[in-house]
Structure formats: C-alpha cells, structure tokens
Design a protein around this motif. Structure first.
Motif, PDB file in Angstrom:
ATOM      1  N   LYS A  23      67.190  17.249 -22.749  1.00  0.00           N
ATOM      2  CA  LYS A  23      67.607  15.847 -22.865  1.00  0.00           C
ATOM      3  C   LYS A  23      68.031  15.276 -21.499  1.00  0.00           C
ATOM      4  O   LYS A  23      67.697  14.138 -21.158  1.00  0.00           O
ATOM      5  CB  LYS A  23      68.781  15.761 -23.846  1.00  0.00           C
ATOM      6  N   VAL A  24      68.742  16.081 -20.728  1.00  0.00           N
ATOM      7  CA  VAL A  24      69.187  15.658 -19.396  1.00  0.00           C
ATOM      8  C   VAL A  24      67.985  15.398 -18.480  1.00  0.00           C
ATOM      9  O   VAL A  24      67.922  14.382 -17.785  1.00  0.00           O
ATOM     10  CB  VAL A  24      70.123  16.737 -18.776  1.00  0.00           C
ATOM     11  N   LEU A  25      67.019  16.316 -18.502  1.00  0.00           N
ATOM     12  CA  LEU A  25      65.837  16.140 -17.642  1.00  0.00           C
ATOM     13  C   LEU A  25      64.950  15.008 -18.163  1.00  0.00           C
ATOM     14  O   LEU A  25      64.379  14.243 -17.372  1.00  0.00           O
ATOM     15  CB  LEU A  25      65.042  17.449 -17.531  1.00  0.00           C
ATOM     16  N   ASP A  26      64.835  14.894 -19.493  1.00  0.00           N
ATOM     17  CA  ASP A  26      64.078  13.777 -20.077  1.00  0.00           C
ATOM     18  C   ASP A  26      64.625  12.443 -19.568  1.00  0.00           C
ATOM     19  O   ASP A  26      63.866  11.538 -19.205  1.00  0.00           O
ATOM     20  CB  ASP A  26      64.211  13.784 -21.611  1.00  0.00           C
ATOM     21  N   ALA A  27      65.943  12.320 -19.554  1.00  0.00           N
ATOM     22  CA  ALA A  27      66.580  11.067 -19.138  1.00  0.00           C
ATOM     23  C   ALA A  27      66.228  10.747 -17.691  1.00  0.00           C
ATOM     24  O   ALA A  27      65.970   9.582 -17.347  1.00  0.00           O
ATOM     25  CB  ALA A  27      68.095  11.167 -19.314  1.00  0.00           C
ATOM     26  N   ALA A  28      66.191  11.769 -16.839  1.00  0.00           N
ATOM     27  CA  ALA A  28      65.845  11.559 -15.428  1.00  0.00           C
ATOM     28  C   ALA A  28      64.394  11.094 -15.295  1.00  0.00           C
ATOM     29  O   ALA A  28      64.085  10.196 -14.507  1.00  0.00           O
ATOM     30  CB  ALA A  28      66.081  12.842 -14.626  1.00  0.00           C
ATOM     31  N   ILE A  29      63.500  11.698 -16.074  1.00  0.00           N
ATOM     32  CA  ILE A  29      62.076  11.312 -16.027  1.00  0.00           C
ATOM     33  C   ILE A  29      61.904   9.870 -16.510  1.00  0.00           C
ATOM     34  O   ILE A  29      61.196   9.070 -15.886  1.00  0.00           O
ATOM     35  CB  ILE A  29      61.231  12.264 -16.924  1.00  0.00           C
ATOM     36  N   LYS A  30      62.569   9.530 -17.610  1.00  0.00           N
ATOM     37  CA  LYS A  30      62.437   8.166 -18.160  1.00  0.00           C
ATOM     38  C   LYS A  30      63.002   7.131 -17.198  1.00  0.00           C
ATOM     39  O   LYS A  30      62.455   6.043 -17.040  1.00  0.00           O
ATOM     40  CB  LYS A  30      63.172   8.089 -19.511  1.00  0.00           C
ATOM     41  N   ASP A  31      64.085   7.477 -16.565  1.00  0.00           N
ATOM     42  CA  ASP A  31      64.733   6.545 -15.645  1.00  0.00           C
ATOM     43  C   ASP A  31      63.920   6.351 -14.363  1.00  0.00           C
ATOM     44  O   ASP A  31      63.690   5.225 -13.922  1.00  0.00           O
ATOM     45  CB  ASP A  31      66.143   7.073 -15.315  1.00  0.00           C
ATOM     46  N   LEU A  32      63.470   7.445 -13.785  1.00  0.00           N
ATOM     47  CA  LEU A  32      62.842   7.382 -12.457  1.00  0.00           C
ATOM     48  C   LEU A  32      61.330   7.214 -12.494  1.00  0.00           C
ATOM     49  O   LEU A  32      60.721   6.802 -11.511  1.00  0.00           O
ATOM     50  CB  LEU A  32      63.198   8.653 -11.665  1.00  0.00           C
ATOM     51  N   GLN A  33      60.694   7.575 -13.622  1.00  0.00           N
ATOM     52  CA  GLN A  33      59.233   7.481 -13.757  1.00  0.00           C
ATOM     53  C   GLN A  33      58.519   8.022 -12.516  1.00  0.00           C
ATOM     54  O   GLN A  33      57.787   7.296 -11.827  1.00  0.00           O
ATOM     55  CB  GLN A  33      58.827   6.038 -14.021  1.00  0.00           C
ATOM     56  N   PRO A  34      58.722   9.292 -12.242  1.00  0.00           N
ATOM     57  CA  PRO A  34      58.178   9.869 -11.002  1.00  0.00           C
ATOM     58  C   PRO A  34      56.659  10.015 -11.019  1.00  0.00           C
ATOM     59  O   PRO A  34      56.051  10.194 -12.081  1.00  0.00           O
ATOM     60  CB  PRO A  34      58.847  11.248 -10.956  1.00  0.00           C
ATOM     61  N   ALA A  35      56.084   9.952  -9.816  1.00  0.00           N
ATOM     62  CA  ALA A  35      54.656  10.253  -9.657  1.00  0.00           C
ATOM     63  C   ALA A  35      54.462  11.755  -9.506  1.00  0.00           C
ATOM     64  O   ALA A  35      53.372  12.270  -9.735  1.00  0.00           O
ATOM     65  CB  ALA A  35      54.110   9.525  -8.444  1.00  0.00           C
ATOM     66  N   ALA A  36      55.522  12.439  -9.073  1.00  0.00           N
ATOM     67  CA  ALA A  36      55.456  13.897  -8.919  1.00  0.00           C
ATOM     68  C   ALA A  36      56.825  14.504  -9.189  1.00  0.00           C
ATOM     69  O   ALA A  36      57.858  13.882  -8.910  1.00  0.00           O
ATOM     70  CB  ALA A  36      54.990  14.269  -7.518  1.00  0.00           C
ATOM     71  N   VAL A  37      56.798  15.700  -9.749  1.00  0.00           N
ATOM     72  CA  VAL A  37      58.025  16.465  -9.980  1.00  0.00           C
ATOM     73  C   VAL A  37      57.863  17.828  -9.319  1.00  0.00           C
ATOM     74  O   VAL A  37      56.821  18.470  -9.451  1.00  0.00           O
ATOM     75  CB  VAL A  37      58.300  16.637 -11.496  1.00  0.00           C
ATOM     76  N   MET A  96      66.659  13.789  -5.042  1.00  0.00           N
ATOM     77  CA  MET A  96      67.036  15.197  -5.183  1.00  0.00           C
ATOM     78  C   MET A  96      67.992  15.281  -6.372  1.00  0.00           C
ATOM     79  O   MET A  96      69.142  14.857  -6.281  1.00  0.00           O
ATOM     80  CB  MET A  96      67.723  15.701  -3.915  1.00  0.00           C
ATOM     81  N   ALA A  97      67.491  15.801  -7.481  1.00  0.00           N
ATOM     82  CA  ALA A  97      68.303  15.894  -8.690  1.00  0.00           C
ATOM     83  C   ALA A  97      68.844  17.315  -8.828  1.00  0.00           C
ATOM     84  O   ALA A  97      68.078  18.269  -8.983  1.00  0.00           O
ATOM     85  CB  ALA A  97      67.465  15.522  -9.907  1.00  0.00           C
ATOM     86  N   VAL A  98      70.150  17.439  -8.735  1.00  0.00           N
ATOM     87  CA  VAL A  98      70.810  18.730  -8.910  1.00  0.00           C
ATOM     88  C   VAL A  98      71.353  18.752 -10.331  1.00  0.00           C
ATOM     89  O   VAL A  98      72.068  17.828 -10.737  1.00  0.00           O
ATOM     90  CB  VAL A  98      71.958  18.882  -7.883  1.00  0.00           C
ATOM     91  N   VAL A  99      70.996  19.763 -11.100  1.00  0.00           N
ATOM     92  CA  VAL A  99      71.405  19.758 -12.513  1.00  0.00           C
ATOM     93  C   VAL A  99      72.920  19.837 -12.629  1.00  0.00           C
ATOM     94  O   VAL A  99      73.530  19.026 -13.315  1.00  0.00           O
ATOM     95  CB  VAL A  99      70.726  20.897 -13.307  1.00  0.00           C
ATOM     96  N   SER A 100      73.544  20.807 -11.960  1.00  0.00           N
ATOM     97  CA  SER A 100      75.006  20.871 -12.053  1.00  0.00           C
ATOM     98  C   SER A 100      75.601  21.586 -10.851  1.00  0.00           C
ATOM     99  O   SER A 100      74.904  22.300 -10.120  1.00  0.00           O
ATOM    100  CB  SER A 100      75.436  21.589 -13.343  1.00  0.00           C
ATOM    101  N   TYR A 141      68.233  22.263 -25.918  1.00  0.00           N
ATOM    102  CA  TYR A 141      67.883  20.855 -26.173  1.00  0.00           C
ATOM    103  C   TYR A 141      68.724  19.905 -25.327  1.00  0.00           C
ATOM    104  O   TYR A 141      68.266  18.816 -24.964  1.00  0.00           O
ATOM    105  CB  TYR A 141      67.991  20.518 -27.667  1.00  0.00           C
ATOM    106  N   GLU A 142      69.943  20.321 -25.007  1.00  0.00           N
ATOM    107  CA  GLU A 142      70.789  19.471 -24.158  1.00  0.00           C
ATOM    108  C   GLU A 142      70.214  19.382 -22.741  1.00  0.00           C
ATOM    109  O   GLU A 142      70.187  18.320 -22.122  1.00  0.00           O
ATOM    110  CB  GLU A 142      72.216  20.018 -24.096  1.00  0.00           C
ATOM    111  N   LEU A 143      69.751  20.522 -22.247  1.00  0.00           N
ATOM    112  CA  LEU A 143      69.179  20.555 -20.904  1.00  0.00           C
ATOM    113  C   LEU A 143      67.890  19.730 -20.856  1.00  0.00           C
ATOM    114  O   LEU A 143      67.659  18.967 -19.905  1.00  0.00           O
ATOM    115  CB  LEU A 143      68.920  22.008 -20.485  1.00  0.00           C
ATOM    116  N   LEU A 172      72.929  15.592 -12.133  1.00  0.00           N
ATOM    117  CA  LEU A 172      72.526  15.169 -13.482  1.00  0.00           C
ATOM    118  C   LEU A 172      73.604  15.412 -14.529  1.00  0.00           C
ATOM    119  O   LEU A 172      73.796  14.611 -15.432  1.00  0.00           O
ATOM    120  CB  LEU A 172      71.220  15.875 -13.885  1.00  0.00           C
ATOM    121  N   VAL A 173      74.291  16.550 -14.441  1.00  0.00           N
ATOM    122  CA  VAL A 173      75.386  16.831 -15.375  1.00  0.00           C
ATOM    123  C   VAL A 173      76.667  16.792 -14.545  1.00  0.00           C
ATOM    124  O   VAL A 173      77.028  17.752 -13.878  1.00  0.00           O
ATOM    125  CB  VAL A 173      75.213  18.224 -16.034  1.00  0.00           C
TER     126      VAL A 173
END
Ligand code: ZN
Length: 230
Positions: free
Chosen positions: A108-122, A59-63, A104-106, A89-90
C-alpha cells in the motif's frame, strides 16, 4: 599471459554515444530503497546522472530503522549531493522497521508512491539481497507493476561489509562523470561508515569493475525487470 586490457572508449558501439538515461528527461524516476544509504550505495551515480540529464529523481526511503534524527539528516545531505528529492515513505518521526509491517501495508505504501509520482522508471532492490527487509521491498515493488506501465530495474545488492550474493547486471550506466558525487553521498552516511570505521572504497571498486565491463572508467549495473524499447 595475455593482456586483457580495457578496450578503448572509442571502441564502444555508437548506440552508447547517446546516453540511454536521456530517455527520462522531463519525466520522473522513482528510486526505492529500504533504508537511508541503500540508494547511494547501489545507484548513486545513476541517480545523479539522471538528474543532470533533466529527469525529476525521487529517492524514496521506505523507513528509518534507528537513530531517526541523525539518519534523516544524513539522507537529506546525500540527496542534496546527488541533486535528488528525498521522501521517507513511512515517516512518523520515529524509527520504524520494515519487518514490522504486514505485506499488504508495505504494498500500500509503495502503491501510493507510484500513484502520486507516476514514474517513467522505477529502480529498486533485487531478489538476491542479503538483507531480508530489502527483499520485502523488492517483492512489494514487483506488485506495483500492476498499477501502470513504467520501466523497472533492480540494482546491485547492498552491504556494508562484503558478502557473497548473486547479481548479474544486464544493463549498465556510465557513471564516470558522477562517481565522485556517489562517493560523497555515501560518505555523508557517517553513522554507517565513518563512525563505525568501515571503509567505502569497495563501492568505487565495484563501479570500476562494472566500468571495465563496458569500456568506461566507472559504471553501475542494473538488472532489467521490464523495459519499453519503443
Ligand atoms: Zn538497507
């Protein structure tokens, strides 16, 4: 007047006997919400069911926009009730508003979560949200689809008080087994509901209505952004 009763559960197509959420067993599902409580309101039952089906659910909460300590604690309690991992996340240890971030900052934050977790679904907000910062998160999440393939779903628009918003689910998750966990997770956000005298039974009502759509007691509806069928 004709009685339009809910069809018996046995009348459901055989395809639904195998819960589709089982496709994410041993894989990661990333649920993104703008703030603490957004995920619980929209997909609390789905997240609990995914976890029970063997998926890793983040469960990723942005802020956290205000009352940092109290709301963080509520989010932790709710995630524990649902059996999911919580990530802010922030997170600088202080309140942070999404509107103060550049686009672009936002992303970047979500990109980092995707790269880190490599989800099968979002799973995340949809475009018709009443809250503008929820739409910002949706738009940023849309951008992350360029990074890799994952199934992409949008959930029911969120509100503390009912507002007219468009949402037409194209997929449903039977949450009859997890609706009580969902309600308990929502109730954990006392600062948003109990302490403000706001009732939470509307979220049970919405789940009941979605359940009737598919002939079960309770369900949550999702819109499909993209879905791999094979
Ligand atoms: Zn929110």
């Amino acid at each position: 007047m004709t009685d339009l009763a809910t069809p018996p559960i046995a009348a459901r197509p055989a395809l639904l006997e195998q819960p589709p959420v089982g496709r994410y067993k041993d894989r990661t599902v990333l649920a993104i919400g703008a703030h603490p409580d957004d995920l619980e309101l929209a997909v609390g039952g789905t997240l609990a069911k995914l976890r029970m089906s063997g998926a890793r659910v983040v469960m990723a909460v942005v802020s956290i926009p205000a009352d940092y300590e109290a709301r963080r604690k509520e989010a932790e309690q709710a995630a524990e009730i649902l059996g999911c991992e919580l990530r802010i996340l922030v997170d600088g240890g202080t309140p942070q508003r999404i509107e103060d971030m550049k686009t672009y900052e936002l992303v970047k934050v979500l990109d980092a979560a995707i790269k880190d977790l490599q989800p099968a679904a979002v799973l995340t907000h949809g475009p018709s949200e009443f809250h503008r910062d929820h739409v910002l998160v949706y738009n940023a999440a849309i951008s992350t689809q360029r990074l890799r393939y994952f199934d992409f779903f949008c959930y029911h628009p969120n509100f503390c008080r009912p507002v007219p918003v468009q949402f037409h689910p194209r997929a449903y998750v039977d949450i009859s087994d997890t609706v009580e966990r969902k309600m308990a997770a929502i109730a954990a956000h006392k600062s948003q509901f109990g302490n403000r005298g706001l009732p939470i039974d509307i979220y049970r009502d919405i789940a009941r209505m979605n359940g009737r759509m598919i002939g079960v007691q309770y369900a949550e509806g999702l819109d499909i952004g993209r879905l791999l069928l094979a």
